[in-house]
Every structure is written in structure tokens, then in C-alpha cells.
Motif scaffolding. Structure first.
Motif, PDB file in Angstrom:
ATOM      1  N   VAL A 152       0.837  -1.205   0.000  1.00 13.56           N
ATOM      2  CA  VAL A 152       0.000   0.000   0.000  1.00 13.56           C
ATOM      3  C   VAL A 152       0.871   1.252   0.000  1.00 13.56           C
ATOM      4  O   VAL A 152       0.588   2.225  -0.710  1.00 13.56           O
ATOM      5  N   LEU A 153       1.953   1.255   0.779  1.00 10.58           N
ATOM      6  CA  LEU A 153       2.846   2.422   0.790  1.00 10.58           C
ATOM      7  C   LEU A 153       3.469   2.650  -0.583  1.00 10.58           C
ATOM      8  O   LEU A 153       3.612   3.792  -1.027  1.00 10.58           O
ATOM      9  N   VAL A 154       3.852   1.583  -1.267  1.00  8.33           N
ATOM     10  CA  VAL A 154       4.448   1.720  -2.599  1.00  8.33           C
ATOM     11  C   VAL A 154       3.408   2.238  -3.590  1.00  8.33           C
ATOM     12  O   VAL A 154       3.698   3.113  -4.422  1.00  8.33           O
ATOM     13  N   LEU A 155       2.184   1.730  -3.517  1.00  7.76           N
ATOM     14  CA  LEU A 155       1.143   2.211  -4.438  1.00  7.76           C
ATOM     15  C   LEU A 155       0.790   3.665  -4.172  1.00  7.76           C
ATOM     16  O   LEU A 155       0.408   4.397  -5.090  1.00  7.76           O
ATOM     17  N   ARG A 156       0.925   4.098  -2.924  1.00  8.17           N
ATOM     18  CA  ARG A 156       0.739   5.529  -2.633  1.00  8.17           C
ATOM     19  C   ARG A 156       1.797   6.353  -3.375  1.00  8.17           C
ATOM     20  O   ARG A 156       1.488   7.409  -3.936  1.00  8.17           O
ATOM     21  N   LEU A 159      11.538  -3.008  -1.085  1.00  5.81           N
ATOM     22  CA  LEU A 159      10.437  -2.072  -1.279  1.00  5.81           C
ATOM     23  C   LEU A 159      10.287  -1.150  -0.065  1.00  5.81           C
ATOM     24  O   LEU A 159       9.997   0.043  -0.213  1.00  5.81           O
ATOM     25  N   GLY A 160      10.492  -1.699   1.127  1.00  9.63           N
ATOM     26  CA  GLY A 160      10.472  -0.859   2.320  1.00  9.63           C
ATOM     27  C   GLY A 160      11.582   0.178   2.291  1.00  9.63           C
ATOM     28  O   GLY A 160      11.382   1.342   2.662  1.00  9.63           O
ATOM     29  N   ALA A 161      12.762  -0.240   1.835  1.00 10.52           N
ATOM     30  CA  ALA A 161      13.877   0.701   1.721  1.00 10.52           C
ATOM     31  C   ALA A 161      13.594   1.773   0.677  1.00 10.52           C
ATOM     32  O   ALA A 161      14.003   2.936   0.829  1.00 10.52           O
ATOM     33  N   LEU A 162      12.876   1.387  -0.389  1.00 10.97           N
ATOM     34  CA  LEU A 162      12.469   2.362  -1.403  1.00 10.97           C
ATOM     35  C   LEU A 162      11.565   3.428  -0.791  1.00 10.97           C
ATOM     36  O   LEU A 162      11.735   4.636  -1.039  1.00 10.97           O
ATOM     37  N   VAL A 163      10.614   3.006   0.031  1.00  7.22           N
ATOM     38  CA  VAL A 163       9.728   3.960   0.707  1.00  7.22           C
ATOM     39  C   VAL A 163      10.542   4.886   1.598  1.00  7.22           C
ATOM     40  O   VAL A 163      10.335   6.115   1.604  1.00  7.22           O
ATOM     41  N   GLU A 164      11.461   4.324   2.358  1.00  8.20           N
ATOM     42  CA  GLU A 164      12.302   5.147   3.236  1.00  8.20           C
ATOM     43  C   GLU A 164      13.095   6.177   2.438  1.00  8.20           C
ATOM     44  O   GLU A 164      13.216   7.334   2.851  1.00  8.20           O
ATOM     45  N   ARG A 165      13.637   5.752   1.308  1.00 16.35           N
ATOM     46  CA  ARG A 165      14.468   6.642   0.490  1.00 16.35           C
ATOM     47  C   ARG A 165      13.655   7.830  -0.040  1.00 16.35           C
ATOM     48  O   ARG A 165      14.108   8.981   0.008  1.00 16.35           O
ATOM     49  N   LEU A 166      12.454   7.551  -0.527  1.00 16.31           N
ATOM     50  CA  LEU A 166      11.668   8.606  -1.134  1.00 16.31           C
ATOM     51  C   LEU A 166      10.945   9.478  -0.104  1.00 16.31           C
ATOM     52  O   LEU A 166      10.678  10.653  -0.348  1.00 16.31           O
TER      53      LEU A 166
END
Length: 450
Positions: free
Chosen positions: A67-71, A155-162
Motif C-alpha cells: 500500500v505504501l508503494v502504491l501511494r 520495497l520498504g527501503a524504497l519507501v524510506e528513500r523517497l
């Protein structure tokens, strides 16, 4: 729930706890967006946990990460086709796309290099490079489904990065707080269940370690309660204006990789689909040492169920949850909403309804609420599609053959409707007429008796 339905639900949960030899099992049912039943059984006579006791939910955590990635995608910060390297450089999985990671089609290894991440602290894997081997691909990207826990850590690290914040904090601010899920956390908060392994050949137990998995958290770290997961199930079925739209959630449910040959299960963008008891169920299962979890919902029945157990193996929360759904759906089927006329009439749209023809094939166009249209093939259902209105006066297909395709109303020179164009297919009011609108023309002799 009727008293006999409530008893049947508790009985199924009791059987699951006893046969699964689990210290405790909690279950809950959601219908119409709200919790309508919850219950629990435990090894302690006269005492059972309630729906506010935390359990570890394992890979159900992946639904939150997705869900965080789709956001991010809906905000335009990423495209699902983007390679991971574009936004999170320096990993050995950089060529995998975000979509492939979401649906486990990147071909990445199932697990991290040893030691087993689920029973060891995340401090043993302080860097992203510790989550993958130098050559982490087991299959060509995009070719097949291959479940990957490290893929979701990335994917969690991607969210953290952005977002420039820790993954857990982003989750709390953007998802948990708006949904009122105050008992879903990265680390356990009292009251919470302890995790146990039960000996396969004797009725004795062994406590399991409750470790913080660090960077692997998006793959399976979360703790939650039956009550909170009921809120999550309601969100996954209907969306929430402050979190994610129902349209995006429908996208997450659609199979993103080829299902298995028997179509028993498949995977979308962070959500699993399974066939149980003649029903299509969507959700996710989860496991961590000492815990098993399941969250499933039946879109056709508008019923969801959550089951949590504090045992490493032996119990089957997914089967129990599926059976809870079946009990409610079969004993107390939902009433359809009452028919109501449209609140207002658009004469121009009303004039579009009725029979249309694609060549000699008869179809019907129906008008629904909010200017939505539905095209139905009268000799079958192969070309049935719903269409959403767009600001420019066209419609976009939502499902079926015409999903994503445009529907345009083409006017005649006098301003009346000449024909409809659906992704280059011309629909006319008469079979193959008017001739000038039909691609390739129509024989001058017209219809003939032979």
C-alpha cells in the motif's frame, strides 16, 4: 449475527485451536465494512485473549508495504515499470522493476543469506547489501512467480528513500493513523501473546525468540490485533480517501503474474488470491516463529475474516478464516441493496441507451449512476464492460475486453449521434449501418434473402 451463526463461528475456531494444538487462537469476521463477530479460544480454561491482544502477523505485513508503494505511484513519485536502481541505487537487485518486486516476479532469492532472518536480530544485517547475495537472481525477471522476502525489504527501503523517514514511521503517519489502527506496531506492546513452538510428537511447548528483524520488517515484522486487522480488511475492500482509492486496491487484487496451472492461487500487487470452497478469496497469510496469521475477504460475499494463532506450525489459520467466511456467507447471505432510480436524468445519455450493433452482433448500452455506462453483448458475455466518464466527454473501460479502452460518441453532421467508437470498434444503431460509418464499407446490395 444470529445466535446459531455465532455458535458455529466459535465452534470452528475451537476446532482450529484444538486440532492445531496452538496455545490460543483469535478470530473475527467483517461484513459491510464493520466487525460483526469476534471470538477466541486458549489452553487456559475460562480465559481467552480478546480482539485487542497483539499477535505477530508475519507476511500479512507485505500488504502494508505494498500500500505504501502504491501511494508513491499514485502521487507520481514512481512508475511501477521503473527499475529499482532508478530510485534505490546500489543494490544487487537494481534491474528488477518495482512491479516485479511487488508481485514476486523479479526472480530474486526467497530468503536472505544466512543466518535465518526470522529468528535473528536485524543488527546482523545492518546494510541493504546484507539482504542479498552478490548474485541474488534465481530466475529471469518477469518470467515466473517466485516468493521473495528480501524483495519486500527492498520495497520498504524504497519507501524510506523517497519519504526520507524510517519505514515504520511512514506507515504510522500515512496508513495506521488515518485508519485508526493504533494497536499495529513494529514491536510488541502489551497486551501481546507470546510465541511458541509445539513439539510434533508430544504436547509440550518451547518459547520462540521475539526479535526485531531490522531492514526485513516490511516482509514480516508487524504486530497487530484482530480488531485492527478488521479495520485493515474493511480498508482493503473499500479503500479510504486519505490512504488509497478503491480503484487502486482493485488493481492490487488483479493477478499480476500467471497463476498456477490449476488456478488455485495467484499473486497481485501485494495481495494473494486463492480459491477455497468454491469462493475466490483475496488477502494474505503470514507466519513468523511462534505465530501464524491469515486475513481473507470474499468480494462476492462482502465478508472478511481474520485468524491469529501463537504457534510456529500445526495450526492452519487460512483454512479457519476461509471457513469463517463460508459460515457467514451460507447461513446469513447478504441482502442486495434495494433498487433505486437515478437521482437525476441526462437526456443525452438516456438517448444513448438501448441496442447497438457491432457488425451483426447485438449489444445493449445501459446507463448507471454517476454517468457510468455498461456495454453488454446480448448473445453472450464475452464483451461486457463497464465504462467510467472522463472530463473530455469520453468514457474509459474499467473491466472486461475493453478495460482501459476509450469509448467515444461520434456525432453526425446534423449534431445527432452517428455511431459509437470503442477502441476502434464501430457500434451502430442498425446491423452494418449506416454504411459510411462501418470500417471497410458495406456491400451496395445490402441485406439479401438467399
Amino acid at each position: 449475527m444470529l445466535p446459531e451463526t455465532r455458535r458455529a463461528l466459535l465452534h470452528r475456531l475451537a476446532v482450529g485451536q484444538a486440532r492445531g494444538r496452538t496455545p490460543s487462537m483469535v478470530g473475527a469476521v467483517v461484513r459491510g465494512g464493520r466487525t460483526v463477530w469476534s471470538g477466541a479460544r486458549s489452553m487456559i480454561d475460562g480465559h481467552a485473549p480478546d480482539a485487542d491482544v497483539q499477535y505477530r502477523i508475519g507476511s500479512v505485513s507485505k500488504t502494508f508495504a505494498a500500500v505504501l508503494v502504491l501511494r508513491l505511484r499514485d502521487e507520481g513519485l514512481v512508475d511501477l515499470a521503473d527499475p529499482l536502481e532508478q530510485h534505490l541505487p546500489g543494490t544487487a537487485a537494481g534491474r528488477a522493476s518495482i512491479r516485479e518486486l511487488l508481485c514476486h516476479a523479479a526472480g530474486l532469492s526467497s530468503e536472505t543469506p544466512g543466518p535465518w532472518w526470522e529468528r535473528t536480530p536485524g543488527t546482523l544485517r545492518p546494510e541493504l547489501s546484507d539482504l542479498l547475495e552478490d548474485q541474488p537472481f534465481r530466475h529471469p525477471a518477469g518470467e515466473r512467480f517466485h516468493y521473495s522476502n528480501p524483495g519486500y525489504a527492498l520495497l520498504g527501503a524504497l519507501v524510506e528513500r523517497l519519504r526520507r523517514q524510517p519505514w515504520g514511521e511512514v506507515l504510522r503517519q500515512e496508513v495506521l493513523e488515518p485508519l485508526g489502527m493504533h494497536r499495529t506496531t513494529l514491536l510488541p506492546q502489551a497486551p501481546h501473546a507470546g510465541g511458541f513452538a509445539v513439539h510434533p510428537w508430544a504436547d509440550v511447548m518451547l518459547p520462540e525468540p521475539l526479535v526485531d528483524t531490522g531492514a526485513m520488517a516490511p516482509a514480516g515484522q508487524l504486530w497487530s490485533t484482530a480488531a485492527d486487522l478488521c479495520r485493515w480488511a474493511a480498508f482493503l475492500t473499500g479503500g479510504h480517501a486519505k490512504v488509497l482509492s478503491a480503484e487502486t486496491l482493485a488493481e492490487m487484487r488483479r493477478p499480476a503474474v500467471a497463476p498456477d496451472e490449476e488456478w488455485a492461487s495467484c499473486y497481485g500487487l501485494g495481495l494473494q488470491s486463492v480459491r477455497r470452497g468454491g469462493r475466490l478469496l483475496v488477502g494474505h497469510s503470514g507466519s513468523m516463529p511462534g505465530f501464524l496469521a491469515a486475513l481473507w475477504f470474499s468480494p462476492a460475499d462482502d465478508v472478511a475474516a481474520v485468524t491469529l494463532a501463537n504457534v510456529t506450525a500445526g495450526a492452519n489459520p487460512s483454512t479457519v478464516a476461509a471457513d469463517l467466511i463460508g459460515i457467514v456467507a451460507e447461513r446469513e447471505p447478504a441482502f442486495p441493496p434495494p433498487w433505486r432510480p437515478l437521482p437525476q436524468i441526462d437526456p443525452a445519455l438516456l438517448a444513448l441507451t438501448g441496442p447497438w450493433y457491432w457488425g451483426p452482433t447485438p449489444l445493449a448500452l445501459k446507463l448507471g449512476a454517476d454517468r457510468h455506462l455498461e456495454l453488454v453483448e446480448l448473445t453472450g458475455s464475452a464483451r461486457t464492460s463497464r465504462f467510467r466518464p472522463e472530463p473530455d466527454g469520453t468514457w474509459t473501460g474499467l473491466d472486461g475486453y475493453y478495460a482501459g479502452e476509450p469509448l467515444r460518441v461520434v456525432p453526425a453532421t446534423d449534431g445527432s449521434v452517428d455511431h459509437l467508437d470503442v477502441g476502434s470498434f464501430v457500434l451502430t444503431r442498425q446491423p452494418y449501418g449506416p454504411a459510411e460509418a462501418v470500417p471497410g464499407g458495406v456491400a451496395e446490395a445490402g441485406w439479401q434473402a438467399m
